[in-house]
Design an enzyme around this catalytic site. Structure first.
Site, PDB file in Angstrom:
ATOM      1  N   PRO A 174       0.762  -1.049  -0.001  1.00 23.10           N
ATOM      2  CA  PRO A 174      -0.148   0.209  -0.093  1.00 23.10           C
ATOM      3  C   PRO A 174       0.855   1.328  -0.065  1.00 23.10           C
ATOM      4  CG  PRO A 174       0.244  -0.735   1.999  1.00 23.10           C
ATOM      5  CD  PRO A 174       0.936  -1.761   1.196  1.00 23.10           C
ATOM      6  N   LYS A 176       4.621  -5.117  -6.725  1.00 21.73           N
ATOM      7  CA  LYS A 176       4.034  -3.991  -7.050  1.00 21.73           C
ATOM      8  C   LYS A 176       3.798  -3.193  -6.150  1.00 21.73           C
ATOM      9  CE  LYS A 176      -0.223  -2.619  -7.840  1.00 21.73           C
ATOM     10  NZ  LYS A 176       0.045  -1.285  -7.643  1.00 21.73           N
ATOM     11  N   THR A 225      -9.760  -3.944   2.781  1.00 17.85           N
ATOM     12  CA  THR A 225     -10.408  -5.187   2.872  1.00 17.85           C
ATOM     13  C   THR A 225     -11.193  -5.457   1.539  1.00 17.85           C
ATOM     14  OG1 THR A 225     -10.812  -4.897   5.533  1.00 17.85           O
ATOM     15  CG2 THR A 225     -12.431  -6.405   4.184  1.00 17.85           C
ATOM     16  N   GLU A 247      -3.138  -8.802   4.781  1.00 17.62           N
ATOM     17  CA  GLU A 247      -3.050  -7.916   6.014  1.00 17.62           C
ATOM     18  C   GLU A 247      -3.957  -6.533   5.294  1.00 17.62           C
ATOM     19  OE1 GLU A 247      -2.997  -4.647   7.915  1.00 17.62           O
ATOM     20  OE2 GLU A 247      -0.810  -4.639   7.257  1.00 17.62           O
ATOM     21  N   CYS A 279      -3.111   1.093   9.291  1.00 17.15           N
ATOM     22  CA  CYS A 279      -4.459   0.030   9.265  1.00 17.15           C
ATOM     23  C   CYS A 279      -4.784  -0.066  10.537  1.00 17.15           C
ATOM     24  CB  CYS A 279      -3.856  -0.982   8.419  1.00 17.15           C
ATOM     25  SG  CYS A 279      -2.397  -1.610   8.822  1.00 17.15           S
ATOM     26  N   GLU A 313     -13.943   1.972   8.157  1.00 16.72           N
ATOM     27  CA  GLU A 313     -12.271   2.430   8.279  1.00 16.72           C
ATOM     28  C   GLU A 313     -12.378   3.631   7.580  1.00 16.72           C
ATOM     29  OE1 GLU A 313      -7.961   0.559   7.784  1.00 16.72           O
ATOM     30  OE2 GLU A 313      -9.332   0.217   6.236  1.00 16.72           O
TER      31      GLU A 313
END
Length: 513
Positions: free
Chosen positions: A192, A217, A271, A291, A325, A422
């Site tokens: 991320p 990536k 998610t 994760e 997160c 979130e």
């Protein structure tokens, strides 16, 4: 004669109650910061950072142009200025990278003595340390996080993960006694934008230590430190194809996940995307770890050191602009001290500096992208619409760039969307509780289960509460403390599998008894 002592006793009790009330009032009296005194700017120079106008894909140890000749811009979220053009990998490019990784695995990396693999990891760690200033500045420029965090958290931890897993490379038989272990092959890894270099280290280091090769990536909004890492891999003379770094957006990641030459998928992100990946891998033989998101509970009991707890609240939700997160985005405060804690928190929020990520005074940097800022602002409107009380830090923000002042919502219900979903920004929801049982019920009433915090001066209470919360990581009287030796991961919609520590080796190994 007996009445006089009784009257005196009543008067003494009344005085004590009055004194306690006065102390309580003094505790929650707002502080004034209008002193006319302020910090002078303390910007970190970016002159030593050498950026190319265009970055290619890193495949088989070399930078190579994308097959379809497509590029996209990466921008500085604090200034909205273009930093560089970055190659967009197509399915053909993904195929090239996977084949290069497979060739390196079969011909070089899997056959190399484990102690030699460990030497490469040590070398990478040392070069990261040597280039730490360059990496930390670039991380703040590309991602928007304060230089203090990049310099003292992200880059040192990235190096620490390579050091840690370098030590395990030739000790896998000791790590899993009684079992024979074997590497899987080629790992496809997607990371991320909130901790670009650190997440790359989390993924690459254990994969290489266990004898696998990698196709990584990075996120499309923060690719630059991953591409600098590619330069470091060249500098370390890592054999070609052992690590390949391909840039692009969702389509590139999807092509990597679906490629038949991938043996293991490691993903950190939302998610929703995690569920898509899980469906795509159903029925295949690929191993995977996910994760995913979080909505972690930070619980403050009345016997906690409240000033210390307030600092923990700030660190838990405003660190990295809330782009974490495991951020402590749900605060539960015992009712008897709630007024005091909220008052102290608002006072502390007045001192926070939002602004230039390269300024060493900055506490809260820029939101990572325009799209993420729009999402946060949408949730701020949702929270107001749900009837919650809204408070933002009164700090000024720059006119250009993507910014959000630190925000808290009080008067929040468990059913409110801002309490359940979130937000991934500097937004905190606050609720109260009376008993330990109520705190646990509220903390567990969430689709997520990634992390949490407990603040109390009773060790037994920390153990009781932490063992009853269904979350992967629980901090006691602190928050957001990370170490490469400690496993990290969640339950429920926060994903599956673990990264870090001894646990982080298992997903990259085939266990044979």
């Amino acid at each position: 004669m007996a009445k006089k002592p009784i009257k005196k006793t009543i008067k003494k009790i009344a005085k004590k109650v009055t004194k306690k009330s006065a102390v309580k009032r003094a505790e929650i009296t707002p502080l004034s910061f209008n002193t006319g005194w302020s910090y002078d700017p303390a910007p970190e120079s970016a002159d030593h950072v050498k950026l190319a106008k265009r970055y290619e894909l890193f495949i088989n140890g070399e930078f190579t142009a994308p097959n379809e000749g497509k590029y996209f811009d990466t921008v500085n979220p604090a200034t909205e200025a273009k930093l560089a053009e970055v190659a967009e990998a197509s399915e053909a490019d993904v195929d090239r990278a996977v084949k290069a990784a497979r060739k390196a695995y079969e011909n070089v990396w899997s056959k190399m003595p484990a102690r030699e693999r460990g030497k490469y990891l040590y070398r990478i760690a040392r070069i990261i340390q040597e280039r730490s200033r360059e990496l930390s500045v670039l991380e703040s420029m590309d991602g928007g996080k304060p230089i203090r965090e990049s310099r003292t958290v992200d880059v040192p931890l990235a190096a620490a993960h390579f050091f840690y897993y370098a030590g395990w490379a030739d000790k896998l038989d000791y790590a899993f006694p009684g079992q024979r272990v074997k590497s899987l092959g080629v790992a496809g890894q997607i990371i991320p934008w909130n901790f670009p270099l650190l997440m790359a280290a989390w993924k690459i280091a254990p994969a290489l230590a266990t004898g696998n090769t990698v196709v990584l990536k990075p996120a499309e909004t923060t690719p630059l430190t991953a591409l600098k890492l590619a330069e470091i891999l060249q500098q370390a003379e890592l054999p070609p194809g052992v690590v390949n770094i391909i840039t692009g957006a969702g389509a590139t990641g999807a092509a990597l996940v679906k490629h038949p030459g991938i043996d293991k998928v490691a993903f950190t992100g939302s998610t929703d995307v995690g569920k898509i990946i899980q469906r795509a891998l159903a029925g295949t033989s690929k191993k995977y770890t996910l994760e995913l998101g979080g909505k972690s509970a930070n619980i403050i009991f009345e016997d906690a050191a409240l000033d210390q707890a307030v600092e923990g609240i700030v660190n838990g939700i405003f660190f990295n602009q809330g782009h974490v997160c495991c951020a402590g985005s749900r605060l539960y405060v015992q009712e008897s001290v709630a007024e005091t804690v909220i008052r102290k928190l608002k006072d502390r929020m007045q001192t926070l500096i939002v602004g230039d990520p390269l300024d060493k005074n900055t506490d809260v940097g820029a939101i990572n992208s325009k799209m993420q800022l729009e999402k946060i602002e949408e949730y701020l409107e949702i929270g107001r619409g749900e009837g919650a009380d809204f408070y933002q830090a009164p700090c000024p923000v720059p006119k250009k760039g993507y910014w959000c002042r630190p925000t808290i919502f009080t008067g929040v219900a468990q059913s409110h969307r801002v309490s359940q979903e979130e937000i991934f920004g500097p937004v905190l929801t606050i609720q109260t509780f009376r008993t330990v049982e109520e705190a646990l019920e509220k903390a567990n009433n969430s689709p997520y289960g990634l992390a949490g915090g407990v603040w109390t001066d009773k060790g037994s209470k920390i153990f009781k509460v932490s063992s009853a919360i269904r979350s992967g990581v629980i901090w006691g009287n602190t928050y957001n403390k990370f170490d490469p030796t400690s496993p990290f991961g969640g339950y429920k919609e926060s994903g599956l599998g673990r990264e870090g520590g001894l646990h982080g080796l298992k997903p990259y190994l085939e266990m044979q008894t």
